[in-house]
Design a protein around this motif. Structure first.
Motif, mmCIF file in Angstrom:
data_model
loop_
_atom_site.group_PDB
_atom_site.id
_atom_site.type_symbol
_atom_site.label_atom_id
_atom_site.label_comp_id
_atom_site.label_asym_id
_atom_site.label_seq_id
_atom_site.Cartn_x
_atom_site.Cartn_y
_atom_site.Cartn_z
ATOM 1 N N UNK A 294 1.908 6.294 -0.090
ATOM 2 C CA UNK A 294 2.923 5.981 -1.099
ATOM 3 C C UNK A 294 2.470 6.447 -2.485
ATOM 4 N N UNK A 295 1.202 6.247 -2.770
ATOM 5 C CA UNK A 295 0.681 6.667 -4.078
ATOM 6 C C UNK A 295 0.769 8.177 -4.217
ATOM 7 N N UNK A 296 0.400 8.861 -3.139
ATOM 8 C CA UNK A 296 0.412 10.324 -3.196
ATOM 9 C C UNK A 296 1.834 10.839 -3.369
ATOM 10 N N UNK A 297 2.793 10.129 -2.810
ATOM 11 C CA UNK A 297 4.182 10.563 -2.956
ATOM 12 C C UNK A 297 4.769 10.178 -4.287
ATOM 13 N N UNK A 298 4.091 9.320 -4.985
ATOM 14 C CA UNK A 298 4.571 8.964 -6.313
ATOM 15 C C UNK A 298 5.413 7.715 -6.360
ATOM 16 N N UNK A 299 5.774 7.175 -5.219
ATOM 17 C CA UNK A 299 6.523 5.912 -5.331
ATOM 18 C C UNK A 299 5.581 4.751 -5.108
ATOM 19 N N UNK A 300 5.213 4.157 -6.205
ATOM 20 C CA UNK A 300 4.243 3.080 -6.126
ATOM 21 C C UNK A 300 4.819 1.813 -6.727
ATOM 22 N N UNK A 301 4.433 0.711 -6.138
ATOM 23 C CA UNK A 301 4.652 -0.541 -6.861
ATOM 24 C C UNK A 301 3.695 -0.518 -8.019
ATOM 25 N N UNK A 346 -2.992 14.258 -5.850
ATOM 26 C CA UNK A 346 -1.928 13.535 -6.547
ATOM 27 C C UNK A 346 -2.458 12.793 -7.766
ATOM 28 N N UNK A 347 -3.689 12.329 -7.707
ATOM 29 C CA UNK A 347 -4.193 11.471 -8.776
ATOM 30 C C UNK A 347 -4.855 12.231 -9.909
ATOM 31 N N UNK A 354 -9.896 7.689 -10.557
ATOM 32 C CA UNK A 354 -9.659 7.317 -9.165
ATOM 33 C C UNK A 354 -9.701 8.555 -8.271
ATOM 34 N N UNK A 355 -9.261 9.688 -8.801
ATOM 35 C CA UNK A 355 -9.347 10.936 -8.044
ATOM 36 C C UNK A 355 -10.809 11.240 -7.736
ATOM 37 N N UNK A 356 -11.667 10.980 -8.699
ATOM 38 C CA UNK A 356 -13.091 11.237 -8.496
ATOM 39 C C UNK A 356 -13.653 10.336 -7.417
ATOM 40 N N UNK A 357 -13.245 9.083 -7.417
ATOM 41 C CA UNK A 357 -13.713 8.176 -6.366
ATOM 42 C C UNK A 357 -13.209 8.644 -5.002
ATOM 43 N N UNK A 358 -11.974 9.126 -4.988
ATOM 44 C CA UNK A 358 -11.430 9.629 -3.728
ATOM 45 C C UNK A 358 -12.255 10.809 -3.220
ATOM 46 N N UNK A 359 -12.622 11.691 -4.113
ATOM 47 C CA UNK A 359 -13.428 12.846 -3.715
ATOM 48 C C UNK A 359 -14.774 12.394 -3.162
ATOM 49 N N UNK A 360 -15.319 11.356 -3.750
ATOM 50 C CA UNK A 360 -16.586 10.797 -3.245
ATOM 51 C C UNK A 360 -16.443 10.329 -1.801
ATOM 52 N N UNK A 361 -15.354 9.622 -1.522
ATOM 53 C CA UNK A 361 -15.133 9.148 -0.166
ATOM 54 C C UNK A 361 -14.993 10.330 0.783
ATOM 55 N N UNK A 362 -14.319 11.359 0.314
ATOM 56 C CA UNK A 362 -14.151 12.555 1.141
ATOM 57 C C UNK A 362 -15.506 13.185 1.447
ATOM 58 N N UNK A 363 -16.395 13.151 0.476
ATOM 59 C CA UNK A 363 -17.747 13.657 0.735
ATOM 60 C C UNK A 363 -18.417 12.870 1.849
ATOM 61 N N UNK A 364 -18.343 11.553 1.739
ATOM 62 C CA UNK A 364 -18.997 10.732 2.760
ATOM 63 C C UNK A 364 -18.357 10.926 4.137
ATOM 64 N N UNK A 365 -17.066 11.210 4.127
ATOM 65 C CA UNK A 365 -16.394 11.411 5.401
ATOM 66 C C UNK A 365 -16.812 12.728 6.050
ATOM 67 N N UNK B 74 1.393 2.318 -16.440
ATOM 68 C CA UNK B 74 2.089 3.528 -16.866
ATOM 69 C C UNK B 74 1.139 4.675 -17.125
ATOM 70 N N UNK B 75 1.551 5.816 -16.716
ATOM 71 C CA UNK B 75 0.680 6.988 -16.796
ATOM 72 C C UNK B 75 0.366 7.377 -18.226
ATOM 73 N N UNK B 76 1.220 7.029 -19.150
ATOM 74 C CA UNK B 76 1.011 7.464 -20.533
ATOM 75 C C UNK B 76 -0.310 6.969 -21.099
ATOM 76 N N UNK B 77 -0.776 5.860 -20.579
ATOM 77 C CA UNK B 77 -1.993 5.296 -21.137
ATOM 78 C C UNK B 77 -3.254 5.944 -20.592
#
Lengths: 520, 294
Positions: A294-301, A346-347, A354-365, B74-77
């Motif tokens: 959902x986050x990658x698609x952009x629709x997030x709560x 996406x991030x 958070x993108x950096x943390x994701x890349x870290x997990x990808x490294x470990x995987x 929000x992304x702006x921040x």
């Protein structure tokens, strides 16, 4: 219960408010960052009454009122509740809090009311304690110690609102001082929390509060020795895992607290056997796949990244303990590889940290899993990873590390990576100012070149020679060594010279001859 | 940088994990490398991050913003990600660029066609060739006494002249070059070795300054000590009068630590002789050595 939508609502106010809010937030963020660097990062929560709006912390009446109220309480007879309510309001004021604890017998009175036969008084008394617990002065937390055995006892009760207040109060005071924490541990806070979560597992507000209290306990500096072993031995890990899937009606909050508890457990302690045995890796990774999509698609709560972040960290650290052969059974299959790639792409612009943390997990995987590496290639994820190589501050080095993991597995993979554009990307990354990037690029280049003679030729035809030559003048000795080695052993041999023009060939032969001559 | 292995908080577990049966096709650890002296050491590593690790800072801060009711999704921040810069590799050159094109242009303009002997940077391979011949090739000097050796700088013209002045006149008259064309400096006439060193120092310094100004050489090259230039030029005269001078000695003395802190000479492995200019477009840079190898 924390209402993210309220925060959003506030932000929708008119311009002045918005600007003030932003400034306040930025200052707060700076302060938090500094606190973390000082290893002093602690937060408290204040549970407001239902009738209260957030941010309307009125300036309460001054200290005199606290004293008056207290005196009234002491003599109050049957009307104690009438004084307790205003007292709890008065205790929102920091200086009133300090005044109150210094009054003789004040805590004794409060504890008496907390444990008395009047249920409404109990509720108001715990509210007073809750206000006190929110104080930033550690002396206040210590003053609350007489109440703690009762607060813990009440955790096994049934009254939900009351229990919630007890939990937040305990959560607020436990990081304040060693003494308080020791006392709470001795009084059995961990089994009490476990029992509470179990009993109230259908009341998500209480579950959230228990998660918060546990999180606070886990932040202590010696948590590894004093807290975590007991937690792992209890039923808490299973309970935390069972709460992870967010409830669509209630929202993310309980899952958020439990996920952060799990992160504290996995990142403080190296012993992950208990958690792995309970399927933590599988659960966290499959939840990550469903939420992360959902986050990658952009629709997030609003705020789902607050849940994705600790989940990523759990998966990352659990992966580092999971033996390679058990990986397949522990994980949610190849979907995780796909999700992580989509997530990091996406991030990158919205939440680069958070993108950096994701890349870290990808490294470990990908570090020891040929299957994951193969998936990156066959599912055409490599080009997207290549697009991340311009981004600095740890992102490109981590992504390049992932690609290096892939290259390291098989020569076939190297060839495929080169075809997908890694070789030309390297001619750019070799020129970056970041020395780590340069070193890693040389390592990857080495693997590619050694895997196939065509790759070396390609590299030369792409103008790679001049880059390597320039690198031989780099200030770092290790970098120079690698470049020289590559040139001497793998590139500057006769067969590649045929690629140069005739004029240059002639020059080169003379050079090479004299070089050999002088080297002997 | 965050991921250096010496960070206490970072624990890497590498190598001990079993590989998935593809050992024949993959790369072994550095210790098992077949080739000796292989400096490459990469192995996939599991990175375990402790909760206090720097990489977790941003996420922790957001977590606590949330706890304190200050969280905004929000992304702006959020700050935009930063893009890597490119940096010139040449030790001592601290130039940094935001695009590859800038990097390439810098490198090609200032470092690519560099004369090994005097470190001057020329704008093209051809001019570098001509420079080396005319300034550093003793054979050229000898031949020039008897025949027309000074080649016209314009490609395709092909005419040769007895002196550089004649060539210059030709450039001005026929090819309409400006009289102060920057890439046609005269090599200053050398006095005998008995002539005072200060004079030569001055002229060497002057030449260097000219180079700095007119040929746009980067700072590193300008910072070359006059000592070094002087020594190299004296090496020239030596070469013409002696046979196969042992240049290593000269190089060694020129490279005493005190003389130049911003040294351009890279530290090579022992196998590479100091006189070989291994970089700067090595194929071309080599040209400077031709005259010396007698």
């Amino acid at each position: 219960m924390w209402r993210l939508n309220k925060v959003r609502h506030k932000a929708g106010g008119h311009a002045n408010n918005l600007e003030e809010l932003r400034t306040k937030r930025r200052e707060k963020e700076r302060a938090l960052r500094q606190a973390r660097r000082d290893r002093q990062l602690v937060s408290k929560r204040l549970l407001l009454n239902e009738d209260e709006e957030q941010d309307t912390m009125e300036v309460t009446p001054g200290e005199q009122d606290v004293v008056t109220l207290f005196q009234n309480l002491q003599h109050g007879g049957t009307e104690k509740e009438a004084f307790l309510r205003p007292l709890s309001k008065a205790l929102r004021n920091p200086s009133a809090q300090l005044t109150f604890i210094k009054l003789e017998n004040s805590m004794h009175l409060l504890v008496g009311l907390l444990t008395g036969s009047d249920a409404r008084c109990r509720l108001q008394a715990v509210r007073c304690l809750h206000e006190l617990s929110h104080s930033t002065h550690t002396s206040v937390a210590s003053a609350c110690l007489p109440a703690t055995p009762y607060l813990l006892t009440y955790l096994s009760g049934q009254s939900t609102k009351f229990t919630e207040l007890c939990l937040y109060t305990l959560g607020n005071i436990c990081p304040d001082s060693e003494r308080v924490k020791e006392r709470l541990l001795a009084q059995g806070i961990i089994p009490a929390l476990a029992g509470c979560m179990q009993n109230h597992r259908h009341n998500l507000a209480v579950v959230e509060a228990a998660g918060f209290a546990l999180f606070q306990l886990l932040q202590s500096k010696d948590a590894v020795q004093k807290v975590i072993p007991t937690v792992l031995a209890s039923s808490l890990p299973s309970q935390l895992l069972s709460v992870l899937t967010p409830d669509p009606d209630f929202g993310l909050a309980p899952a958020i607290e439990c996920a952060w508890c799990l992160h504290s457990l996995t990142s403080s302690s190296e012993d992950h056997r208990e958690l792995l045995a309970r399927g933590a890796l599988r659960q966290c990774s499959s939840l990550l796949v469903s939420l992360g999509g959902a986050v990658a698609d952009g629709n997030t709560d609003q705020g789902v990244e607050l849940l994705v972040c600790p989940l990523l960290r759990c998966v990352g650290n659990l992966l580092s303990s999971c033996p390679a052969d058990a990986l397949h059974s522990q994980l949610a299959g190849v979907d995780l590889v796909v999700l992580l790639c989509e997530l990091v792409v996406a991030l990158i612009h919205t939440l680069p940290a958070l993108a950096r943390e994701t890349a870290w997990v990808l490294n470990n995987l990908t570090a020891h899993s040929t299957e994951s590496c193969s998936a990156l290639l066959t599912l055409n994820l490599v080009p997207r990873l290549l697009e991340l190589l311009p981004f600095s501050q740890g992102i490109n080095t981590m992504v390049l590390r992932v690609l290096a993991n892939v290259a390291h597995k098989k020569k076939e993979f190297c060839i495929q990576l080169a075809e997908l554009g890694l070789l030309s990307a390297l001619t750019a990354t070799l020129k970056m100012a970041d020395q780590d990037m340069v070193t890693l690029s040389l390592e990857v280049l080495f693997m590619l070149i050694v895997s196939s003679p065509q790759i070396a030729e390609q590299f030369v035809s792409q103008g790679g020679l001049s880059v390597l030559e320039a690198i031989q003048y780099n200030s770092d000795g290790e970098v120079r060594r690698r470049a020289t080695y590559l040139l001497e052993q793998h590139i500057l041999s006769e067969k590649y010279i045929s690629m140069l023009g005739e004029y240059e060939q002639d020059r080169f032969n003379k050079f090479w001859l004299s070089f050999r001559y002088s080297a002997t | 940088m965050m991921l250096q292995p010496d960070l206490v908080q970072l624990m890497a577990m590498g190598g001990s994990q079993t590989h998935n049966g593809d050992e024949e096709e993959g790369f072994r650890g550095a210790a098992e490398q077949q080739e000796e002296g292989n400096p490459f050491t990469f192995n996939p590593q599991l990175l375990r991050l402790h909760r206090d690790h720097e990489l977790f800072e941003d996420g922790d801060v957001f977590r606590h913003m949330y706890l304190q009711d200050l969280f905004i999704s929000e992304a702006e921040e959020q700050p935009a990600p930063s893009i890597s810069e490119f940096g010139c590799h040449i030790s001592g050159c601290r130039a940094v660029f935001s695009s590859l094109d800038e990097y390439e242009h810098h490198y090609n303009s200032l470092h690519r066609h560099v004369c090994c002997s005097c470190r001057r940077s020329l704008p093209s391979a051809r001019l570098l060739d001509i420079h080396i011949q005319e300034w550093h090739d003793s054979l050229f000097t000898i031949l020039a006494q008897k025949q027309d050796m000074y080649l016209c700088l314009v490609e395709g013209c092909g005419q040769k002249f007895r002196t550089s002045q004649q060539r210059k006149d030709h450039l001005i008259r026929l090819h309409k070059y400006p009289p102060d064309y920057r890439f046609d400096k005269n090599r200053k006439e050398k006095g005998t070795r008995e002539a005072s060193r200060e004079q030569r120092t001055d002229s060497a310094m002057e030449a260097a300054d000219d180079v700095c100004r007119s040929e746009g050489v980067c700072e590193v090259i300008c910072s070359v000590e006059s000592n070094q230039l002087e020594q190299e030029e004296s090496m020239e005269t030596h070469a013409s009068s002696e046979e196969a001078a042992p240049f290593e000695d000269f190089s060694a003395s020129a490279q005493t630590p005190e003389t130049n802190t911003e040294r351009l000479k890279p530290k090579y492995s022992y196998r590479v002789p100091k006189t070989v200019c291994f970089g700067h477009g090595s194929v071309r840079g080599f040209r400077g050595q031709r005259g010396r190898r007698k």
